[in-house]
Each structure stands twice: as C-alpha cells, then as structure tokens.
Design an enzyme around this catalytic site. Structure first.
Site, PDB file in Angstrom:
ATOM      1  N   VAL A 160       0.819  -1.211   0.000  1.00 41.67           N
ATOM      2  CA  VAL A 160       0.000   0.000   0.000  1.00 41.67           C
ATOM      3  C   VAL A 160       0.856   1.266   0.000  1.00 41.67           C
ATOM      4  O   VAL A 160       2.040   1.230   0.296  1.00 41.67           O
ATOM      5  CB  VAL A 160      -0.966   0.014   1.209  1.00 41.67           C
ATOM      6  CG1 VAL A 160      -1.887  -1.193   1.164  1.00 41.67           C
ATOM      7  CG2 VAL A 160      -0.186   0.041   2.528  1.00 41.67           C
ATOM      8  N   GLU A 161       0.208   2.385  -0.333  1.00 43.11           N
ATOM      9  CA  GLU A 161       0.828   3.715  -0.371  1.00 43.11           C
ATOM     10  C   GLU A 161       2.081   3.736  -1.241  1.00 43.11           C
ATOM     11  O   GLU A 161       3.100   4.336  -0.905  1.00 43.11           O
ATOM     12  CB  GLU A 161       1.141   4.211   1.048  1.00 43.11           C
ATOM     13  CG  GLU A 161      -0.121   4.457   1.871  1.00 43.11           C
ATOM     14  CD  GLU A 161       0.164   5.130   3.199  1.00 43.11           C
ATOM     15  OE1 GLU A 161       1.283   5.633   3.393  1.00 43.11           O
ATOM     16  OE2 GLU A 161      -0.753   5.168   4.038  1.00 43.11           O
ATOM     17  N   GLY A 162       2.004   3.083  -2.381  1.00 43.20           N
ATOM     18  CA  GLY A 162       3.115   3.005  -3.310  1.00 43.20           C
ATOM     19  C   GLY A 162       3.837   1.680  -3.161  1.00 43.20           C
ATOM     20  O   GLY A 162       4.565   1.476  -2.197  1.00 43.20           O
TER      21      GLY A 162
END
Length: 798
Positions: free
Chosen positions: A490-492
C-alpha cells in the site's frame, strides 16, 4: 616596469577569464585591482564590458548548443508528473545530495519529544485500548473490531488526532500520532490500521489544508467525534501504482439536488482496496473531471479532482469486503455510475477542480512519513523484545538458544533494525511537525521501514521456530508476519518506490541545479532561457567538479578530513557518511549526464542509487538518535552495527552501478575516483554481532530504550508473560547452576540434600512454570477447526 606590470595583469586575468568561460567561476573574484586594466576612450574601465562579452560568448558557444541538445534528450514531462515532482519539500535529503552535508543543521535540532498531554494519552486511553484488544479473536473469529472497541476509539477521539482542538480534535503532533500507531500495532495490526487511516491520507488531512471553511466546519467536528467514519478511494482495477491513469470520470453538468437545480458533475467510478470503505459514512473520491460543455471555462480536461461524498448518496455501491492477508480491518471495493454531486462537494470548492493530484501527492508524503513507518517500527520493537527474551528462556542442548552463534547472527540485525527504525520514525515525524512535507524522505522511509520489518520478522520467526508458526491466542508474532505484504503493497508498491521514486524524484528535487536546468529547458531556447540555463549549467559543472575532487580526496584519506561536527561522537561515522555523500553525488551526476531522461527507464540503476541515498539518510537518523540520547556507551554496538552495515551497503550499491554503467569506459574511469583503495568495507564483525545480540538477552536500560513505546501488558498477556519468564529465569540462574554442579535436576531432591533452600526452590519453580507456559503452543479440538460459518457466496472479482 609599468608596461610589464600591466601586461602581466592582462595575461593573468585573461587566463582566469578562459577558465570562467569553461567552468563559470565568478569573475568578481578575479584580480582586477592589483594591476592596471585597459580603459576605453571615455577613460572608463572595460572589465565589465569584457565580462559581459565573455558571458555572451559562453552562452552562444556552449550553453545554447547544450540547451538544444538537452531539450531533445529530456522526455516530455506531463502535468501530473510535474505536480508530483514539485510536491512537498526537501530537507536533510538536499544536504545528502550536496556532497558535503552540514551536520550542524541536523544535530542542532531539538530532540523529538512528546508533550505532556500526548504522553498521558499514550499511558491512558492507548494503554486501555491495547488491553481491550484480542488479536486472535479479531482476525480469526470476528474478522472485525468488536463493537465496544469501535465505541472506545470514537469516544476517545482516536480518529481526530490530527484535527485541531477548535474542531473537537486532539491536535496531536505527527510524533504523537506516530507513537500511538506504533504502540497499538504491537498489540493488533487491525486496530492500528483502523486508527491510522483517518489520520493519514484521508478527508481530514485534505480538509485541513485545502477545504473551504464550510467544509471544515461541517466535517471536521464530526470526523473528530467519530460520528463520521472516513475512507479515501483512489485505487481501482485499472489504476494501481499508476494512479494518474485512473479511468474514473466526472462530467460537469446541471442537475438537481434537494429539489434545486445546481451545477455539479456526474461521476462514474470503480475502486478497490479501500480501507474503512465498507463502514465509511463519508468518502474522499479521486476522479478525472471533464467539462465538455465548458460550463466552468475554456479547459475541457480539468484533471484529477477530489470530492468528499456521503456514502449514502443515491447510486453508490459500497459495503462488500476484501480480506487482505487474514487481517480483520475493514477494506473493500466501491463503485458508482452517473452519481450526481454538486460542485461544492469538491474539496476546496469548484476553484480546486483539477488540483487533486498535487493535493494527494503532498498529503501522501505526510502520511507515508508517519503511519507505515510507525507500524513497521512497532513490529520491529516487538520482535526485538520478544525474540531476545525467548532466546534466553528457551534452552536446547543445556544452553539458552541465544548463546548459540547462529542465533546471535539472527538476533543482531533484529536489535539493529529496531534501533534504526525508531531513529528514522522519530526524526521524520519531527520533520513533519517542523512544517516539512518530505516527499523523498517519506518514500525512503516507507520502503525501508516495511522491508526492514519483513527482514526482522523473518529472523524472529526463524529463532522462535515452531512457537511462531502455530496459530492461536498465545502466538504474538504470526499475525504481524501475515500482515507484512499489506504494508509492502500500500501507499506506493515497494518495487515501484525503490526503482522509480526514491532516486528518480530525489535527484530532481534534491540536486541544487538539476531542476533549474530542466525549468530553463522547458522555456525554449530564447535569450532568457539561455541565460537561465547558462547560470544553472555552469553552476552544475562547478558542483560536479567539486564533488569529483572531494570524492577522490576523501577516498584517498579514508574520509579523515570530511565534514563532521566538532562536538559529536563517534566522529568517524560522520566523516565516512560525508565521504560517501560526495561519492554518491559524483556518480549520480555522471549517470544523469550520460542517461538524461533515460535514467528513469533504467530502473535497476535508479534503484541502486536510491539505495545509496536511503542508507545515507538512515545512517544520519541513527547518528542523530545516538546524539539526542546522550551517546550512551551501551548503545554504541548498535550504532556501530548500523553504520558498518549502511556503509557496506553503499559500497556494494555504488559498485553495482559502476559495473553496469551505460558506458563501461566511464564506469572504469569513475571507479578509482570512488574507490581509490578498492572495496574495503565489510559487514559487521562477529564480536560486534555478538555484542548487539546480547543486548536483547537480559533486562537493561539499553534494552528498554530499544523497545520503548510498545505494549507489554500483564503476566496474563503473551508478551508480559514472556518478560516475567525472562526475569524469573535470570533470578533463578544461580540456583540452576548449583543444582547442575551437584548433578541434580529435581527441585525436591535438591532441597532434601540442602543444595538449595526453600526460597531458591520457590524461585526456581516459578521460573520453570513460566518457561513452560512460554514455550507451549496453542492446540484445538478437531471440531473447533472444522466449524465453519456459512460459506460466503462468491461475488464478482473486484
């Protein structure tokens, strides 16, 4: 003699002006006063005219051709890429890219410290929440937080940590927000994720920075109190890491809302992986806004836009769940078709239409600096405390397993990783509190915190063996281990973050001249653009030349003369990181010159250069923590281990870059400038490894510092029981040795022969009982494992 002096001055200055043409040194520093200079017919010096003429020659002969060549080589930068590159701020990362970091800028910062009310919240509501959590029941039975936990979280305003008190929030610092998530994560990943998402990339963060007064006044009090549960919908089936390509669209049009005709937009979207989505009452929604009828102006494609949408709006399909990595936190898909929304639902109002991508990039840089690093640090700290204690109380072949060198080799990186991650977590959160939006550093921290957590948990499970692989209420490691892929993704996604973002964005944002050169190139090749490029280009050449000689000199002198603070210990680590900074900057500059925009497609090279920048930052964090803690001697093995490993990693990454340089000849020429004495760095020695490992095996101030801020609980909790067992085993250690020397293992027999007294017997029984409880694993009746809830229907893949 006058003519001779005049002639000597002309020759000297002519030489320096030639150098000026080549490298761009400042002619104001040249000697124009020691010797007479020619005058024109008006009896005025001609030096400035000569300078102007030479600058014009340089721009025509050098800068303009280079600018034209550069414009052909630079890839086209889209608007979304430009916004991503310009989002956020640079801070210590710029110093690391300078080749000569100013350590006083880092060490003069105040020590990251929690306010009294923040510490009281950790000691009060957070501690109480942790006692309420049963992670086994949450993830394997209920697959959700129990109702009383949801109520407690809302009542105590956990969702409002970043919201100002004027709106009913707690108004905590980023450091406190991070500390809360870290502590909860050591008890339950599901609870930590539930708390951290509303406080990171979510509607509250966006409203605080970009919302209208009406939006803030309506939503922030309700978010703080938990009356509204938020989520943020960005990722979809067709747009994951490449979020800029999202196909979700809104069309500006007239429509009806509450019986009135209003200007709005009809939005169609399909999202997935949305944390808190199934229970959210308000959703931040990202989509591309189009205005084909030009109701808002001449622009048809307004760009990515973010709106705040009540989830009970007609046409929204929400509520189904994903089940990511056996974690019970709420996560699921949602969608909508031609859902009408007024324009004032856009965060910031209609004037913010099309500005969503920049808003998201800046908010993401803040969220990535806090949430996942806190969760990862909590897991590493938990692993360090639990694994050290288990390795001491668990015996095989008559010895604690922590005494075996093979186990020590795994314990040492657990200890060092816990130290390093806490140092990076605290410093980066402090930077956010100081007003930074550290885009590059947040990417470094997100990637390395989560990958380091994975490495740490792997070592911890190896040492625990069967204890860690049998699921059940007493297993304090397995669920954090299962959740690792979520943090990695997640988040990149981590592969993308390492190979494209850390160096790709870092080189442009942190380099003192590169962004200026790119900006000048984007202006065309007119006189103003050439003049701007000339200044940036020759500044870049000076910078490159300085780092070339700096890298060679520091390499030859083993960094002895590299920049370092005068009042900090150990000086050698500061000097060696400064020398590594010069080498990194030199190699980066040459790579950028050879590859230009092609470098972003050479992801393996970019990833390795990103690794170097990352190790420079993480090493800096370790030194800052050691300095702030008062340089305790007991922590020195951890510092030495972290820095030895970081410098070895830097050496290996630079070596791999040079070995795979696009021009092998240039790589060959660079090698002696970077490694004049060869590849001399090594991984930590065996004695240093053992010193770090042994810090985890016995209670001490160093061990407490290393694992500060985690939830331990009472003796009825797994980690509290493990701590009690460690203490009891150490107390009874002398008794065990006396019995062993007497050749007796039975306590009653030892009592009968007066080898031990009744107090010894009592302490030894307690130690053995606690050790037995600690090493046991959960088991279940067959019917417990065969029970199944009604098999869920298989829906369409999301």
């Amino acid at each position: 003699m006058q003519g001779w002096s005049w002639g000597r001055g002309v020759v000297k200055n002519a030489f320096f002006y030639v150098i000026y043409i080549i490298i761009g040194w400042n002619p104001g520093s040249f000697d124009t006063t020691s010797y007479p200079v020619p005058v024109n017919r008006h009896h005025k010096p001609t030096g400035h005219a000569m300078t102007y003429s030479l600058r014009s020659i340089r721009q025509s002969a050098v800068s303009r051709p280079v600018l034209r060549w550069l414009r052909r080589r630079l890839p086209r930068v889209s608007e979304t890429e430009r916004e991503a590159l310009e989002a956020g701020t640079v801070w210590w990362d710029a110093e690391l890219f300078s080749g000569k970091p100013d350590w006083s800028r880092l060490l003069d910062l105040s020590r990251p410290t929690l306010a009294a009310e923040e510490q009281a919240f950790l000691d009060g509501p957070v501690e109480e929440l942790c006692y309420m959590l049963d992670d086994w029941a949450i993830n394997f039975h209920d697959r959700n937080l129990p109702p009383e936990v949801w109520s407690f979280i809302k009542k105590n305003r956990f969702f409002g940590m970043i919201i100002p008190k004027s709106y009913g929030g707690l108004e905590f610092s980023a450091l406190a927000h991070s500390a809360v998530v870290k502590k909860i994560a050591t008890r339950s990943i599901t609870a930590a994720v539930t708390v951290m998402v509303p406080n990171s990339l979510g509607p509250a963060e966006l409203l605080l920075h970009y919302g209208t007064d009406a939006q803030r006044n309506h939503y922030l009090p309700r978010l703080a109190s938990g009356d509204e549960v938020p989520c943020f919908a960005l990722t979809g089936p067709e747009a994951g890491s490449d979020a800029t390509s999202l196909p979700d669209k809104g069309i500006v049009c007239w429509g009806e809302r509450d019986g009135e005709r209003v200007l709005g937009m009809r939005v169609t979207w399909e999202k997935r992986y949305i944390t808190l989505g199934p229970v959210a009452t308000v959703m931040g929604l990202a989509f591309r806004l189009l205005d084909p009828d030009h109701l808002l102006g001449d622009t048809e494609d307004l760009g990515i836009t973010v709106a705040l949408v009540p989830t009970d709006t007609s046409g929204i399909d929400i509520g189904r769940r994903h089940y990511p990595a056996n974690q019970g936190f709420q996560n699921g898909p949602n969608s909508g078709t031609d859902v009408f929304m007024p324009l004032d639902w856009i965060i910031g109002g209609p004037e913010r239409a099309g500005q969503g991508w920049r808003m998201l990039m800046e908010s993401l840089s803040v969220g990535r600096s806090i949430s996942l690093p806190a969760l990862s640090t909590g897991a590493a700290n938990l692993a360090a405390r639990a694994t050290g204690a288990y390795a001491r109380v668990r015996r095989q072949f008559g010895l604690p397993i922590g005494r075996f060198e093979g186990v020590e080799e795994a314990l040492a990186p657990i200890a060092a990783n816990a130290y390093m991650l806490e140092a990076a977590r605290a410093l980066t959160a402090w930077a956010v509190d100081a007003g930074e939006k550290p885009t590059v550093l947040s990417a470094i921290l997100k990637y390395h915190a989560t990958t380091t957590m994975r490495e740490t948990m792997n070592f911890a499970l190896d040492i625990h063996g069967g204890k860690a692989i049998c699921n059940g209420p007493s297993n304090y490691l397995a669920n954090a281990y299962y959740a690792i892929p979520v943090s990695i993704t997640v988040e990149g996604a981590n592969i993308l973050t390492r190979s494209m973002i850390i160096f790709g964005q870092g080189a442009i944002r942190c380099h003192p001249w590169l962004q200026k050169e790119m900006a000048a190139a984007a202006r065309g090749d007119g006189p103003d653009a050439v003049a701007a490029f000339d200044q940036a280009f020759f500044g870049h050449l000076r910078f490159l030349t300085g780092n070339l000689f700096r890298s060679l000199f520091h390499g030859l002198t083993f960094g002895f003369y590299a920049t370092a603070p005068t009042d900090a210990e150990p000086l050698r680590w500061y000097r060696r990181l400064s020398a590594a900074s010069a080498a990194f900057t030199l190699v980066s500059d040459v790579a950028l010159a050879l590859l230009g925009g092609e470098l972003k497609r050479r992801e393996m090279l970019s990833g390795r250069l990103g690794d170097v920048l990352s190790q420079l930052y993480l090493g800096s964090c370790v030194l800052k923590r050691f300095h702030d803690d008062g340089e305790p001697e007991a922590d020195r093995p951890l510092v030495d281990y972290c820095l030895t490993r970081a410098l070895y990693g830097i050496q290996q990454s630079l070596d791999a870059v040079l070995a795979n340089f696009p021009s092998r000849f240039v790589g060959f020429l660079l090698s002696p400038l970077v490694f004049p004495w060869g590849r001399r760095r090594r991984m930590p020695s065996d004695p240093l490894t053992q010193a770090c490992a042994r810090l985890l095996l016995v209670p001490s101030a160093a061990r407490d510092r290393l694992t500060d801020g985690i939830f331990i609980g009472s003796e009825s909790d797994p980690l509290g029981q493990l701590d009690a067992a460690l203490e009891a085993v150490l107390v009874a250690e002398g008794t065990e040795w006396r019995m062993k020397e007497a050749g007796i293992s039975d306590i009653d027999a030892a009592l009968a022969r007066n080898v031990i007294d009744s107090g010894d017997a009592q302490r030894l029984r307690r130690a053995r009982e606690l050790t037995r409880a600690v090493i046991m694993v959960d088991s279940f009746a067959p019917e417990e494992l065969s029970r199944r809830a009604a098999r869920p229907t298989r829906g369409a893949a999301q």
